[in-house]
Motif scaffolding. Structure first.
Motif, short mmCIF file in Angstrom:
data_model
loop_
_atom_site.label_atom_id
_atom_site.label_comp_id
_atom_site.label_asym_id
_atom_site.label_seq_id
_atom_site.Cartn_x
_atom_site.Cartn_y
_atom_site.Cartn_z
N MET A 1 26.82 -26.65 47.29
CA MET A 1 27.38 -25.71 48.15
C MET A 1 26.63 -25.58 49.46
SD MET A 1 28.76 -22.25 47.21
CE MET A 1 28.83 -21.07 47.03
N GLU B 1 25.27 -27.96 50.93
CA GLU B 1 25.68 -29.08 51.74
C GLU B 1 27.04 -28.81 52.38
OE1 GLU B 1 26.01 -33.24 50.51
OE2 GLU B 1 24.16 -32.75 49.44
N SER B 2 27.91 -28.24 51.63
CA SER B 2 29.24 -27.91 52.11
C SER B 2 29.15 -26.87 53.22
CB SER B 2 30.07 -27.42 50.93
OG SER B 2 31.24 -26.81 51.33
N GLN C 1 27.79 -28.61 56.24
CA GLN C 1 28.81 -29.41 56.88
C GLN C 1 29.80 -28.53 57.64
OE1 GLN C 1 30.55 -31.96 53.90
NE2 GLN C 1 29.75 -33.72 54.99
N SER C 2 30.13 -27.38 57.09
CA SER C 2 31.04 -26.45 57.76
C SER C 2 30.42 -25.94 59.05
CB SER C 2 31.36 -25.27 56.86
OG SER C 2 32.16 -25.66 55.80
#
Length: 127
Positions: free
Chosen positions: A1, A3-4, A7-8
């Motif tokens: 999460m 990482e997500s 990235q967001s």
């Protein structure tokens, strides 16, 4: 999460950077358009200033020409008036002379009608 989320966030930052870049490009394009419009308007102002100066010079020339025409007309009127007064004086003098001649002729006619009676003696005829 994480990482997500990372990235967001990176994706959001990239979107913001791209938006900022496009905004800067748009602002530069608008600036160039406005500078071109300002240059065109300045050129118009210079051209109109030149036209105004030409018109003012022409107006000045026309005013000078009008003043010269007025002076010429005034001089011509004065000349005509002077000649007319001269003619009137000549006519008045001629009229006076005619009246004097008429009076003299009348006086001569009045005195010329007198009969001169002289007496002669008859014995003078015989001699």
């Amino acid at each position: 999460m994480a990482e997500s989320l990372e990235q967001s966030i990176v994706s959001l930052l990239e979107d913001h950077v791209e938006l900022a870049i496009s905004t800067v490009q748009e602002l530069r394009a608008n600036k160039l358009e406005l500078e071109a419009e300002i240059a065109r308007l300045n050129s118009d102002v210079v051209q109109r200033d030149s036209q105004i100066q030409e018109l003012e010079q022409r107006n000045s020339d026309l005013e000078e020409e009008l003043n010269l025409e007025r002076l010429a007309i005034a001089q011509e009127r004065a000349d005509v008036r002077e000649r007319l007064e001269g003619l009137m004086n000549v006519l008045a003098a001629s009229n006076e002379a005619a009246m004097e001649t008429k009076t003299a002729v009348k006086m001569e006619a009045d005195t010329g009608a007198e009969i001169d009676f002289t007496t002669r003696r008859d014995d003078e005829d015989e001699i």
